[in-house]
Design a protein around this motif. Structure first.
Motif, mmCIF file in Angstrom:
data_model
loop_
_atom_site.group_PDB
_atom_site.id
_atom_site.type_symbol
_atom_site.label_atom_id
_atom_site.label_comp_id
_atom_site.label_asym_id
_atom_site.label_seq_id
_atom_site.Cartn_x
_atom_site.Cartn_y
_atom_site.Cartn_z
ATOM 1 N N ARG A 60 22.063 -6.665 1.345
ATOM 2 C CA ARG A 60 23.336 -6.635 0.610
ATOM 3 C C ARG A 60 23.113 -6.186 -0.844
ATOM 4 N NH1 ARG A 60 24.661 -6.447 4.737
ATOM 5 N NH2 ARG A 60 25.789 -7.832 6.117
ATOM 6 N N LEU A 115 20.945 -2.342 -0.661
ATOM 7 C CA LEU A 115 21.739 -1.226 -0.149
ATOM 8 C C LEU A 115 23.144 -1.217 -0.774
ATOM 9 C CD1 LEU A 115 20.730 -1.329 3.639
ATOM 10 C CD2 LEU A 115 19.749 0.036 1.813
ATOM 11 N N PHE A 127 17.951 5.365 4.302
ATOM 12 C CA PHE A 127 19.320 4.936 4.564
ATOM 13 C C PHE A 127 20.222 5.299 3.379
ATOM 14 C CE2 PHE A 127 22.567 1.531 5.209
ATOM 15 C CZ PHE A 127 22.886 1.823 6.518
ATOM 16 N N LEU A 175 15.343 -0.655 11.193
ATOM 17 C CA LEU A 175 15.217 -1.192 9.836
ATOM 18 C C LEU A 175 14.431 -2.494 9.962
ATOM 19 C CD1 LEU A 175 18.864 -0.737 8.433
ATOM 20 C CD2 LEU A 175 16.872 0.673 7.942
ATOM 21 N N ASP A 190 26.386 -3.813 10.965
ATOM 22 C CA ASP A 190 25.887 -4.574 9.831
ATOM 23 C C ASP A 190 26.322 -3.942 8.512
ATOM 24 O OD1 ASP A 190 24.133 -6.639 8.690
ATOM 25 O OD2 ASP A 190 22.942 -4.913 8.037
ATOM 26 N N MET A 191 26.098 -2.642 8.379
ATOM 27 C CA MET A 191 26.421 -1.961 7.118
ATOM 28 C C MET A 191 26.703 -0.490 7.372
ATOM 29 S SD MET A 191 23.887 -3.006 4.081
ATOM 30 C CE MET A 191 24.862 -3.502 2.701
ATOM 31 N N VAL A 192 27.476 0.071 6.462
ATOM 32 C CA VAL A 192 27.597 1.520 6.409
ATOM 33 C C VAL A 192 26.920 1.926 5.108
ATOM 34 C CG1 VAL A 192 29.198 3.454 6.240
ATOM 35 C CG2 VAL A 192 29.763 1.503 7.691
ATOM 36 N N ILE A 199 24.767 4.475 9.505
ATOM 37 C CA ILE A 199 25.201 3.086 9.593
ATOM 38 C C ILE A 199 24.040 2.245 10.123
ATOM 39 C CG2 ILE A 199 27.587 3.734 10.038
ATOM 40 C CD1 ILE A 199 27.137 2.990 12.979
ATOM 41 N N SER A 200 24.110 0.949 9.900
ATOM 42 C CA SER A 200 23.093 0.096 10.509
ATOM 43 C C SER A 200 23.785 -0.937 11.385
ATOM 44 C CB SER A 200 22.229 -0.571 9.433
ATOM 45 O OG SER A 200 22.727 -1.831 9.095
#
Lengths: 704, 79
Positions: A274, A277, A371, A490, B47-49, B56-57
């Motif tokens: 959080r 990223l 990412f 990841l 989970d995330m962009v 994305i993840s």
């Protein structure tokens, strides 16, 4: 004493390299699989008094279906009994915290019917995630031994070694029967090739074209067989994977229990993500970390590099003083020793960069960089993983190009290698610093901005812009060789393992010295020859001339020596080449003296400054060399135009030339090592020289 | 407008959404996705962009997987 061969295989991020390091320590070496750019890591392990083992660390792969060249290597080593690395025992490293996906690969290896053993790693992480595993039951269900290891902490290594010593049997039963999928094809291939396992036969049916061990006749027969039965490869592969998971699911139910409330390792990772990223903090931290890496190879590395430089200068001087002055001494000191110095000097940068890379990879941060950056980099034909090489290229292209190993996709990697040397590296700095003073006065703009600084910044931006532009062009020209996907795990964040970091640093330095070193030494000797010899009696003529003059002497001895040196360089082969290429470089505003410097500075860009001081014979006059050369160059008048040679136009043109031209034999050599051919370094040299020529021509013609 | 039971490509989901895989578009990519554990019936959590909008993840099984949206679109999911 018996020798066996052990292969380590497993998914990426399963801790395979840690296990390899734990097993072999520093008794490892990095070679290459014949003719391919894939590193072959082998190590040596003494299992007992009677038993030695050669351990090979095969590239990580998610399944046996190969797509990339390194996956084909794993495939061939395992399936081809004639491959010199074909193992007696396979150690499958499995990540316990990710058991389901890892078991897919395990089950495929089991079905190849090679003696196998599973090293179950990262049980501690699994436990943190609330996963408990019944290892005994797992071994029963899989039909192979399962050993707990903790590769990071070196636990379970002893058990694993002992298990390898006992004869490991070929797995008895198939995990999944693939025969019902296509019985005729499997039987047919077993007849043609003589392989015993159904699954091996199935894999051969899928990939026979790329398996190196079959002859043309066998391949022809296989082709006919597959055509006769209209072998629906993709469909069957899909079915095979589904069948495997169908069997893995009940095994997981039997062997594991999941406490749903506990997902500690994953939760912690999600929390860190959080921040790392985050649209704002994420990029700030990214910039900060990359700035630190850049600082390290740009500034910190300068201290050991200066020390190495000084050390070699001292050695050269000492040898020159104490050895008889002859050709052999000269070759030794100016050719060989200078060449070795030119190799060793890169080691601090390489070790520092790879130290950082190793830490960034170990902690799991590197995949996050991809990412964050992928979308941007993809636009210009590279991938998120190209970011670090490009940034490192700002310090030095040599370690930067070595670091492109991390880019799996061949096309992304080639493009990154091709454009990295356009980034303004630190070796360009002295050249720019020398030339900049001919263009801009030492003044400040609006009282604050240093004009020279601004021009320097402009040159950096120019390098950036050009590398992105060239990448964009190459994206259209270069054809992709293989199917490739971004898809990337990841991994959870973990502490770096300092032992691994150290091993990587040493190993990369070794690889560079051994592989790239040869070419650097060779070119260094050639350049020495070109600058130290002249055609016919050119050199002796000069010596005689000054020997006669000396008694008249109004010049001091050193001044005369400097003049002799300068005249000799002018008369040398390098000087001849300088004269020879003068017509070609005239339109760029360069004379033959600059031509000589262009040739000698192929060794390294900063050599330009040294050559200038020899040409203008200011070599040993002043302590402040730099200003002496600059003042002398400023006075240089062109015999034809009667104007200063280093006009703003010429200086500008020369700077642009150095911005784009591949004036660095070490980069050429390292590109050859990384692409395993002369093709790419030659293409690179051609395009960069062409680009430099065109740009300098444009600049000179515009400004003169 | 969120449609609770619609089948959509995975790339269309937003961060924080949960879905179940319905099908994969046939092809080599599907094979690769299956190897990585994306199978029909599996639950996934976006989970995330990435801040730039791509990739994305997602969380699948017990791990995080990042993939580009164009790859994610080969996966059909039901929210």
């Amino acid at each position: 004493m018996k020798n066996i061969k052990i292969a380590l295989i497993g998914n990426p991020n399963c801790g395979k390299s840690s296990l390899f390091n734990a097993l072999t320590g520093l008794r490892q070496k990095v070679g290459n699989f014949a003719g391919i750019t894939v590193d072959k890591k082998t190590g040596y392990l003494q299992l007992s008094r009677e038993l030695n083992a050669h351990v090979i660390d095969l590239p990580g792969t998610y399944s046996l279906y190969p797509r990339r060249i390194d996956e084909f290597i794993t495939f061939d080593v395992l399936l081809n009994p004639d491959n010199p690395s074909h193992p007696d025992v396979v150690v499958i490293v499995a990540d316990a915290s990710n058991l389901k996906r890892n078991l897919l690969f395990c089950s495929q290896i089991i079905d190849l019917k090679i003696p196998s053993i599973i090293a179950l790693n990262m049980v501690d992480v699994a436990r943190k995630n609330g996963l408990a595993i019944d290892t005994l039951q797992l071994a029963v269900d899989l039909g192979v031994k399962v050993i707990h290891v903790n590769a990071r902490e070196g636990k379970g290594i002893h058990d694993l070694k002992r298990a390898i010593q006992t004869a490991i049997p070929v797995p008895e039963r198939y995990f999944v029967e693939v025969k019902p999928l296509c019985p005729e094809v499997i039987n047919g291939i077993k007849d043609i090739t003589g392989v015993k396992s159904d699954y091996t036969a199935f894999q051969i049916a899928c990939h026979y074209i790329n398996i190196f061990c079959f002859n043309v006749e066998q391949k022809g027969k296989i082709k006919q067989l597959l055509e006769r039965h209209q072998f629906p490869m993709a469909k069957l592969q899909g079915e095979e994977i589904l069948k495997r998971y169908e069997k893995i699911n009940p095994i997981l139910e039997r062997c594991t229990s999941q406490d749903q409330s506990k997902q500690q390792a994953l939760d912690t990772t999600a929390k860190i993500d959080r921040i790392l990223l985050h649209p704002v903090y994420g990029y700030l931290i990214f910039l900060l970390i990359f700035y630190l890496v850049f600082q390290a190879i740009f500034s910190w590395a300068a201290y050991p590099m200066d020390a190495i430089g000084a050390g070699f200068s001292w050695m050269q001087e000492a040898l020159n003083k104490n050895l008889p002055q002859n050709l052999v001494t000269n070759l030794l000191v100016e050719g060989v020793l200078a060449g070795i110095g030119g190799i060793i000097v890169f080691i601090p940068q390489i070790m520092l960069l790879f130290g950082f890379i190793s830490i960034l990879e170990d902690t799991g941060y590197m995949t996050r960089v991809s990412f964050l950056m992928d979308r941007l980099m993809r636009k210009v034909g590279m991938s998120g993983k190209s970011t670090l090489p490009l940034v490192s290229g700002l310090a030095c292209a040599v370690p930067a190009i070595m670091s492109t190993r991390g880019i799996e996709n061949w096309k992304d990697r080639i493009i990154t290698i091709m454009v990295t040397p356009l980034m303004s590296c630190s070796a360009r700095l002295p050249v720019y610093a020398l030339l900049i003073s001919f263009i801009v006065p030492d003044e400040r703009l609006f009282g604050i901005m240093n004009l020279k600084g601004l021009v320097m910044l402009g040159l950096y931006l120019l390098g950036w812009a050009m590398s992105l532009l060239v990448a964009l062009v190459m994206k259209w020209i270069i054809k992709a060789k293989e199917k490739s996907y971004y898809l990337m795990e990841l991994p959870i964040y973990r502490r770096p393992r300092w032992g691994n970091v150290g091993i990587t640093m040493v190993e990369k330095a070794k690889v560079f010295v051994m592989d790239a070193g040869k070419v650097i030494i060779t070119i260094s000797i050639i350049l020495w020859f070109l600058a130290s010899f002249g055609p016919g009696t050119a050199f002796t003529d000069i010596e005689r001339k000054y020997a006669d003059l000396q008694p008249a002497g109004h010049a001091t001895k050193t001044e005369t020596e400097d003049i002799i040196k300068s005249e000799k360089l002018g008369a040398s082969f390098a000087g001849r080449i300088g004269h020879f290429i003068e017509p070609a470089i005239r339109p760029l505003g360069f004379d033959w003296k600059i031509g000589i410097a262009l040739i000698t500075s192929f060794a390294a860009r900063e050599v330009f400054v040294g050559t200038m001081s020899t040409i203008y014979s200011v070599g040993s006059t002043a302590d402040s060399d730099f200003e002496a050369i600059r003042d002398r160059m400023r006075k240089e008048i062109d015999p034809i135009t009667k104007k200063p040679v280093y006009s703003a136009a010429t200086s500008f043109s020369l700077m642009i030339f150095f911005a784009f031209a591949m004036q660095c034999m070490s980069t050429v050599s390292v590109v050859r090592r990384e692409t395993k051919s002369w093709k790419w370094p030659l293409i690179q040299m051609a395009y960069m020289t062409g680009l430099a020529y065109a740009a300098s021509l444009l600049v000179y013609q515009l400004f003169k | 407008m969120k449609q609770p039971h619609s089948v959509v490509p995975l790339g269309k989901l937003r961060a924080g959404e949960t879905a179940v895989i319905v099908d994969l578009e046939k092809g080599d990519l599907a094979l690769k996705l299956m190897e990585m554990g994306l199978l029909p019936g599996e639950k996934i959590f976006v989970d995330m962009v990435a801040p730039l909008g791509d990739p994305i993840s997602i969380k699948i099984g017990n791990y995080l997987l990042s993939l580009r949206k164009e790859e994610a679109n080969a996966v059909l999911v039901r929210r």
